[in-house]
Scaffold this motif. Structure first.
Motif, mmCIF file in Angstrom:
data_model
loop_
_atom_site.group_PDB
_atom_site.id
_atom_site.type_symbol
_atom_site.label_atom_id
_atom_site.label_comp_id
_atom_site.label_asym_id
_atom_site.label_seq_id
_atom_site.Cartn_x
_atom_site.Cartn_y
_atom_site.Cartn_z
ATOM 1 N N PRO A 13 -0.042 8.577 -4.568
ATOM 2 C CA PRO A 13 0.023 7.196 -4.475
ATOM 3 C C PRO A 13 -0.598 6.156 -5.845
ATOM 4 O O PRO A 13 0.011 5.055 -6.012
ATOM 5 N N ILE A 14 -1.453 6.743 -6.416
ATOM 6 C CA ILE A 14 -2.237 6.206 -7.527
ATOM 7 C C ILE A 14 -1.143 6.209 -8.810
ATOM 8 O O ILE A 14 -0.957 4.894 -9.400
ATOM 9 N N PHE A 15 -0.390 7.476 -8.970
ATOM 10 C CA PHE A 15 0.606 7.428 -9.994
ATOM 11 C C PHE A 15 1.700 6.529 -9.693
ATOM 12 O O PHE A 15 2.371 6.042 -10.616
ATOM 13 N N GLU A 16 2.324 6.358 -8.330
ATOM 14 C CA GLU A 16 3.115 5.587 -8.084
ATOM 15 C C GLU A 16 3.035 3.894 -8.198
ATOM 16 O O GLU A 16 3.655 3.287 -8.573
ATOM 17 N N PHE A 17 1.740 3.717 -7.947
ATOM 18 C CA PHE A 17 1.252 2.390 -8.024
ATOM 19 C C PHE A 17 1.235 2.031 -9.866
ATOM 20 O O PHE A 17 1.773 1.061 -9.952
ATOM 21 N N SER A 60 1.267 -12.011 -13.339
ATOM 22 C CA SER A 60 -0.157 -11.517 -13.665
ATOM 23 C C SER A 60 -1.196 -11.808 -12.611
ATOM 24 O O SER A 60 -2.260 -11.375 -12.642
ATOM 25 N N THR A 61 -0.794 -12.845 -11.857
ATOM 26 C CA THR A 61 -1.681 -13.381 -10.588
ATOM 27 C C THR A 61 -1.966 -12.200 -9.691
ATOM 28 O O THR A 61 -0.877 -11.615 -9.266
ATOM 29 N N ILE A 62 -3.033 -11.978 -9.255
ATOM 30 C CA ILE A 62 -3.262 -10.607 -8.187
ATOM 31 C C ILE A 62 -2.756 -11.139 -6.923
ATOM 32 O O ILE A 62 -3.576 -12.193 -6.371
ATOM 33 N N SER A 63 -1.801 -10.890 -6.228
ATOM 34 C CA SER A 63 -1.028 -11.269 -5.024
ATOM 35 C C SER A 63 -2.142 -10.692 -3.816
ATOM 36 O O SER A 63 -2.499 -9.450 -4.051
ATOM 37 N N PRO A 64 -2.047 -11.138 -2.638
ATOM 38 C CA PRO A 64 -2.549 -10.319 -1.424
ATOM 39 C C PRO A 64 -1.941 -9.030 -1.100
ATOM 40 O O PRO A 64 -2.843 -8.232 -0.885
ATOM 41 N N THR A 65 -0.843 -8.778 -1.467
ATOM 42 C CA THR A 65 -0.050 -7.555 -1.453
ATOM 43 C C THR A 65 -0.901 -6.471 -2.435
ATOM 44 O O THR A 65 -1.372 -5.181 -2.047
ATOM 45 N N ALA A 66 -0.890 -7.092 -3.587
ATOM 46 C CA ALA A 66 -1.658 -6.077 -4.620
ATOM 47 C C ALA A 66 -3.056 -5.935 -4.205
ATOM 48 O O ALA A 66 -3.817 -4.767 -4.562
ATOM 49 N N ILE A 70 -4.662 -2.230 -3.861
ATOM 50 C CA ILE A 70 -5.794 -1.802 -4.800
ATOM 51 C C ILE A 70 -7.081 -1.272 -3.877
ATOM 52 O O ILE A 70 -7.706 -0.248 -4.209
ATOM 53 N N ALA A 71 -7.352 -2.104 -2.914
ATOM 54 C CA ALA A 71 -8.249 -1.454 -1.658
ATOM 55 C C ALA A 71 -7.853 -0.162 -1.154
ATOM 56 O O ALA A 71 -8.575 0.638 -1.041
ATOM 57 N N SER A 72 -6.694 0.059 -0.763
ATOM 58 C CA SER A 72 -6.262 1.273 -0.257
ATOM 59 C C SER A 72 -6.399 2.432 -1.227
ATOM 60 O O SER A 72 -6.792 3.540 -0.726
ATOM 61 N N LEU A 73 -6.154 2.216 -2.686
ATOM 62 C CA LEU A 73 -6.216 3.168 -3.376
ATOM 63 C C LEU A 73 -7.771 3.426 -3.874
ATOM 64 O O LEU A 73 -7.835 4.456 -3.845
ATOM 65 N N ALA A 74 -8.687 2.576 -3.822
ATOM 66 C CA ALA A 74 -9.837 2.537 -3.828
ATOM 67 C C ALA A 74 -10.590 3.580 -2.740
ATOM 68 O O ALA A 74 -11.435 4.194 -2.723
ATOM 69 N N ALA A 75 -9.860 3.125 -1.597
ATOM 70 C CA ALA A 75 -10.448 4.135 -0.471
ATOM 71 C C ALA A 75 -9.818 5.411 -0.273
ATOM 72 O O ALA A 75 -10.461 6.327 0.188
ATOM 73 N N SER A 76 -8.804 5.757 -1.074
ATOM 74 C CA SER A 76 -8.185 7.028 -1.021
ATOM 75 C C SER A 76 -9.010 7.924 -2.043
ATOM 76 O O SER A 76 -9.489 7.565 -3.108
ATOM 77 N N SER A 77 -8.735 9.322 -1.720
ATOM 78 C CA SER A 77 -9.051 10.331 -2.732
ATOM 79 C C SER A 77 -8.090 10.780 -3.342
ATOM 80 O O SER A 77 -7.001 10.876 -2.690
ATOM 81 N N PRO A 78 -8.266 11.219 -4.572
ATOM 82 C CA PRO A 78 -7.023 11.851 -5.403
ATOM 83 C C PRO A 78 -6.630 13.129 -4.766
ATOM 84 O O PRO A 78 -7.147 13.877 -3.915
ATOM 85 N N SER A 79 -5.345 13.070 -4.611
ATOM 86 C CA SER A 79 -4.451 14.088 -3.570
ATOM 87 C C SER A 79 -4.197 15.505 -4.681
ATOM 88 O O SER A 79 -4.136 16.402 -4.156
ATOM 89 N N VAL A 80 -4.323 15.329 -5.941
ATOM 90 C CA VAL A 80 -4.130 16.586 -6.776
ATOM 91 C C VAL A 80 -5.042 16.214 -7.870
ATOM 92 O O VAL A 80 -5.591 14.910 -8.314
#
Length: 85
Positions: A13-17, A60-66, A70-80
């Motif tokens: 997911p990090i690379f997809e983002f 360039s404005t950070i939307s609620p979706t972004a 970002i929060a979900s990426l921060a909470a995830s651990s690297p899968s590879v």
């Protein structure tokens, strides 16, 4: 067969983002993409009209979706191992 890093990117997911972010930014600013060495934009020019400027500013404005992404990426651990910095 795709290189190992390409397969890892498709699963992470990090690379997809990151890929989505770079692609969107490159489409809005082809000159920046070319200066960064991203292929496929060297025949295009950035739209420096007021409309083009507004479009880049809106992106360039950070939307609620972004922020959620970002929060979900921060909470995830690297899968590879290639997802780690």
């Amino acid at each position: 067969m795709a290189p190992a890093y390409a397969r890892a990117m498709a699963m992470s997911p990090i690379f997809e983002f990151a890929d989505r972010f770079v692609t969107e930014q490159s489409e809005l600013d082809p000159c920046l993409a070319t200066s960064r060495g991203i292929p496929g934009y060297d025949h295009l020019l950035t739209d420096f009209s007021p409309h083009g400027h507004d479009e880049r500013c809106a992106n360039s404005t950070i939307s609620p979706t972004a922020m959620r992404t970002i929060a979900s990426l921060a909470a995830s651990s690297p899968s590879v191992s290639t997802s780690r910095c």
